[in-house]
Scaffold this motif. Sequence first.
Motif, PDB file in Angstrom:
ATOM      1  N   ILE A   4      92.546  33.104  36.211  1.00  0.00           N
ATOM      2  CA  ILE A   4      91.203  32.958  35.730  1.00  0.00           C
ATOM      3  C   ILE A   4      90.618  31.562  35.720  1.00  0.00           C
ATOM      4  O   ILE A   4      91.247  30.523  35.148  1.00  0.00           O
ATOM      5  CB  ILE A   4      91.033  33.865  34.390  1.00  0.00           C
ATOM      6  CG1 ILE A   4      91.490  35.064  34.402  1.00  0.00           C
ATOM      7  CG2 ILE A   4      89.587  33.455  33.835  1.00  0.00           C
ATOM      8  CD1 ILE A   4      90.844  36.077  35.157  1.00  0.00           C
ATOM      9  N   TYR A   5      89.455  31.604  36.166  1.00  0.00           N
ATOM     10  CA  TYR A   5      88.634  30.162  36.024  1.00  0.00           C
ATOM     11  C   TYR A   5      87.570  29.997  35.059  1.00  0.00           C
ATOM     12  O   TYR A   5      87.236  29.233  34.396  1.00  0.00           O
ATOM     13  CB  TYR A   5      87.539  30.056  37.600  1.00  0.00           C
ATOM     14  CG  TYR A   5      88.675  29.747  38.766  1.00  0.00           C
ATOM     15  CD1 TYR A   5      89.057  28.258  38.857  1.00  0.00           C
ATOM     16  CD2 TYR A   5      88.960  30.835  39.498  1.00  0.00           C
ATOM     17  CE1 TYR A   5      89.784  27.826  40.092  1.00  0.00           C
ATOM     18  CE2 TYR A   5      89.998  30.402  40.497  1.00  0.00           C
ATOM     19  CZ  TYR A   5      90.403  29.178  40.830  1.00  0.00           C
ATOM     20  OH  TYR A   5      90.903  28.627  42.019  1.00  0.00           O
ATOM     21  N   LYS A   6      87.118  31.417  34.894  1.00  0.00           N
ATOM     22  CA  LYS A   6      86.109  31.337  33.589  1.00  0.00           C
ATOM     23  C   LYS A   6      85.870  32.507  32.902  1.00  0.00           C
ATOM     24  O   LYS A   6      86.313  33.773  33.391  1.00  0.00           O
ATOM     25  CB  LYS A   6      84.548  31.001  34.376  1.00  0.00           C
ATOM     26  CG  LYS A   6      83.698  30.612  33.095  1.00  0.00           C
ATOM     27  CD  LYS A   6      82.124  30.253  33.693  1.00  0.00           C
ATOM     28  CE  LYS A   6      81.526  31.695  34.074  1.00  0.00           C
ATOM     29  NZ  LYS A   6      79.996  31.381  34.036  1.00  0.00           N
ATOM     30  N   VAL A   7      85.470  32.569  31.656  1.00  0.00           N
ATOM     31  CA  VAL A   7      85.342  33.511  30.642  1.00  0.00           C
ATOM     32  C   VAL A   7      84.008  33.552  30.227  1.00  0.00           C
ATOM     33  O   VAL A   7      83.612  32.662  29.586  1.00  0.00           O
ATOM     34  CB  VAL A   7      86.296  33.583  29.870  1.00  0.00           C
ATOM     35  CG1 VAL A   7      86.150  34.906  28.750  1.00  0.00           C
ATOM     36  CG2 VAL A   7      88.006  33.666  30.385  1.00  0.00           C
ATOM     37  N   ASN A   8      83.263  34.545  30.351  1.00  0.00           N
ATOM     38  CA  ASN A   8      81.995  34.828  29.602  1.00  0.00           C
ATOM     39  C   ASN A   8      82.002  35.539  28.234  1.00  0.00           C
ATOM     40  O   ASN A   8      82.389  36.798  28.532  1.00  0.00           O
ATOM     41  CB  ASN A   8      80.837  35.315  30.574  1.00  0.00           C
ATOM     42  CG  ASN A   8      80.564  34.590  31.897  1.00  0.00           C
ATOM     43  OD1 ASN A   8      80.371  33.205  31.779  1.00  0.00           O
ATOM     44  ND2 ASN A   8      80.715  35.019  32.840  1.00  0.00           N
ATOM     45  N   GLU A  23      81.593  41.481  43.361  1.00  0.00           N
ATOM     46  CA  GLU A  23      81.828  43.037  42.659  1.00  0.00           C
ATOM     47  C   GLU A  23      82.028  42.932  41.249  1.00  0.00           C
ATOM     48  O   GLU A  23      82.823  42.073  40.890  1.00  0.00           O
ATOM     49  CB  GLU A  23      83.165  43.688  43.554  1.00  0.00           C
ATOM     50  CG  GLU A  23      83.921  44.743  42.722  1.00  0.00           C
ATOM     51  CD  GLU A  23      85.065  45.224  43.087  1.00  0.00           C
ATOM     52  OE1 GLU A  23      85.534  46.261  42.840  1.00  0.00           O
ATOM     53  OE2 GLU A  23      85.694  44.433  43.940  1.00  0.00           O
ATOM     54  N   TYR A  24      81.716  43.863  40.401  1.00  0.00           N
ATOM     55  CA  TYR A  24      81.698  43.863  39.062  1.00  0.00           C
ATOM     56  C   TYR A  24      82.622  45.142  38.459  1.00  0.00           C
ATOM     57  O   TYR A  24      82.495  46.272  38.910  1.00  0.00           O
ATOM     58  CB  TYR A  24      80.474  43.753  38.119  1.00  0.00           C
ATOM     59  CG  TYR A  24      80.877  43.730  36.697  1.00  0.00           C
ATOM     60  CD1 TYR A  24      81.234  42.524  36.309  1.00  0.00           C
ATOM     61  CD2 TYR A  24      80.664  45.034  35.965  1.00  0.00           C
ATOM     62  CE1 TYR A  24      81.548  42.491  34.687  1.00  0.00           C
ATOM     63  CE2 TYR A  24      81.111  44.714  34.696  1.00  0.00           C
ATOM     64  CZ  TYR A  24      81.353  43.464  34.057  1.00  0.00           C
ATOM     65  OH  TYR A  24      81.791  43.511  32.537  1.00  0.00           O
ATOM     66  N   ARG A  62      78.745  30.384  37.973  1.00  0.00           N
ATOM     67  CA  ARG A  62      79.413  31.425  38.558  1.00  0.00           C
ATOM     68  C   ARG A  62      80.291  30.992  39.697  1.00  0.00           C
ATOM     69  O   ARG A  62      80.466  29.990  39.589  1.00  0.00           O
ATOM     70  CB  ARG A  62      77.820  31.915  39.642  1.00  0.00           C
ATOM     71  CG  ARG A  62      76.654  32.608  38.830  1.00  0.00           C
ATOM     72  CD  ARG A  62      75.822  33.070  39.731  1.00  0.00           C
ATOM     73  NE  ARG A  62      74.713  33.683  38.961  1.00  0.00           N
ATOM     74  CZ  ARG A  62      74.317  34.981  38.830  1.00  0.00           C
ATOM     75  NH1 ARG A  62      75.329  35.853  39.497  1.00  0.00           N
ATOM     76  NH2 ARG A  62      73.396  35.728  38.321  1.00  0.00           N
ATOM     77  N   SER A  63      80.719  31.874  40.426  1.00  0.00           N
ATOM     78  CA  SER A  63      81.764  31.681  41.461  1.00  0.00           C
ATOM     79  C   SER A  63      81.539  30.959  42.749  1.00  0.00           C
ATOM     80  O   SER A  63      80.213  31.239  43.143  1.00  0.00           O
ATOM     81  CB  SER A  63      82.558  33.183  41.718  1.00  0.00           C
ATOM     82  OG  SER A  63      81.656  33.821  42.420  1.00  0.00           O
ATOM     83  N   LYS A  76      87.180  36.117  43.003  1.00  0.00           N
ATOM     84  CA  LYS A  76      87.159  37.302  43.849  1.00  0.00           C
ATOM     85  C   LYS A  76      85.964  38.185  43.158  1.00  0.00           C
ATOM     86  O   LYS A  76      85.158  38.803  44.043  1.00  0.00           O
ATOM     87  CB  LYS A  76      88.311  37.824  44.400  1.00  0.00           C
ATOM     88  CG  LYS A  76      89.090  36.790  45.057  1.00  0.00           C
ATOM     89  CD  LYS A  76      90.545  37.344  45.569  1.00  0.00           C
ATOM     90  CE  LYS A  76      91.387  36.410  46.302  1.00  0.00           C
ATOM     91  NZ  LYS A  76      92.815  36.738  46.743  1.00  0.00           N
ATOM     92  N   THR A  77      86.550  38.737  41.958  1.00  0.00           N
ATOM     93  CA  THR A  77      85.658  39.668  41.279  1.00  0.00           C
ATOM     94  C   THR A  77      85.455  39.231  39.937  1.00  0.00           C
ATOM     95  O   THR A  77      85.895  38.124  39.571  1.00  0.00           O
ATOM     96  CB  THR A  77      86.617  41.022  41.223  1.00  0.00           C
ATOM     97  OG1 THR A  77      87.945  40.632  40.367  1.00  0.00           O
ATOM     98  CG2 THR A  77      86.821  41.427  42.569  1.00  0.00           C
ATOM     99  N   ARG A  78      84.411  40.242  39.303  1.00  0.00           N
ATOM    100  CA  ARG A  78      83.919  39.731  37.902  1.00  0.00           C
ATOM    101  C   ARG A  78      84.653  41.206  37.030  1.00  0.00           C
ATOM    102  O   ARG A  78      84.168  42.103  37.722  1.00  0.00           O
ATOM    103  CB  ARG A  78      82.606  39.631  37.700  1.00  0.00           C
ATOM    104  CG  ARG A  78      82.188  39.018  36.392  1.00  0.00           C
ATOM    105  CD  ARG A  78      80.676  39.135  36.220  1.00  0.00           C
ATOM    106  NE  ARG A  78      80.223  38.378  36.940  1.00  0.00           N
ATOM    107  CZ  ARG A  78      79.350  37.108  36.366  1.00  0.00           C
ATOM    108  NH1 ARG A  78      79.458  37.113  35.058  1.00  0.00           N
ATOM    109  NH2 ARG A  78      78.854  36.096  37.243  1.00  0.00           N
ATOM    110  N   PHE A  79      85.165  40.888  36.174  1.00  0.00           N
ATOM    111  CA  PHE A  79      85.639  42.315  35.242  1.00  0.00           C
ATOM    112  C   PHE A  79      85.590  41.967  33.751  1.00  0.00           C
ATOM    113  O   PHE A  79      85.831  40.830  33.201  1.00  0.00           O
ATOM    114  CB  PHE A  79      86.796  42.653  35.899  1.00  0.00           C
ATOM    115  CG  PHE A  79      88.336  41.707  35.546  1.00  0.00           C
ATOM    116  CD1 PHE A  79      88.785  41.919  34.252  1.00  0.00           C
ATOM    117  CD2 PHE A  79      88.604  40.630  36.334  1.00  0.00           C
ATOM    118  CE1 PHE A  79      89.955  40.890  33.791  1.00  0.00           C
ATOM    119  CE2 PHE A  79      89.483  39.652  36.163  1.00  0.00           C
ATOM    120  CZ  PHE A  79      90.251  39.853  34.703  1.00  0.00           C
ATOM    121  N   GLY A  80      85.468  43.214  33.086  1.00  0.00           N
ATOM    122  CA  GLY A  80      85.480  42.932  31.514  1.00  0.00           C
ATOM    123  C   GLY A  80      84.928  44.239  30.817  1.00  0.00           C
ATOM    124  O   GLY A  80      84.651  45.155  31.599  1.00  0.00           O
TER     125      GLY A  80
END
Length: 262
Positions: free
Chosen positions: A146-150, A130-131, A47-48, A112-116
């Motif tokens: 981007i630090y991480k991609v799930n 925030e998603y 996680r962040s 700062k956020t999670r998006f996808g």
Amino acid sequence: MMKIKRDLMMIDIDGTFVFNSSEVAKKDLEAFNEAKDHCSMAIATGRSVKEIEFIEQENNITLDYKIGFNGALIVDTHGEIIYDRPIIHETLVELIDYLAEQQIIFDSLDGKTRFGNFAHEAQNQLLGLEYLYLEDPYSMAKSKKIYKVNLRPDSFESANKITSELKERFPSLSIFQVGKKRIEISAANTSKGLSLIKIAPSDGETIAIGDSENDISMFKEAKTSYCMEHAPEYVRAYANYTVPRFHDAIDHFLQRKEQKVT
């Protein structure tokens, strides 16, 4: 007189400290506070750092180190950045193009956020982050740091296949299959184990507590390691001890510490 803490304890979030991925159980929180009397405390997660800070605030605890994105970002208790390694932009673009081509569901984290295009149903598991759901997240993902991609495959078999393809196609990335339907991707030279090496005390014991494939690297580097009993057998095999819950690991660690003193 302030007690000198020579030991470092590094703990995972989901399935470990935050067992149900939404809140810390009372016994686990009490165990954390007991351990903090003896060790410097670090949370290491996919996680962040923002989500780690949410856990701090919600539970009135203070961490010595916050390690986000499986080691891509390390921050100390004063907010000073120790290590900062997002995914290289050229590699990120290639990865996003691959996901678009293969129509793989994913979400990305920029700190700062999670998006996808993954429809996140468990809002209580976002831990204050925030998603943003997007039907077409590809351009946005390419434009950000981007630090991480799930990745969110639809089956365990699909996750195995995609993980193998990714490791062959992107050997410079850190890729972990976590659970049956999630793959975590971060920059090269990032892992919880490498993070432990970066912050480990020169003369103290290092303790790692986790439950997933992305915890194996810190199990290998720590002097003492604990794995949750619900973890896959191949993950448990890398730990010194297997325990039911986080507080069981702390109880065992403190008992061993007391025995050494006496």
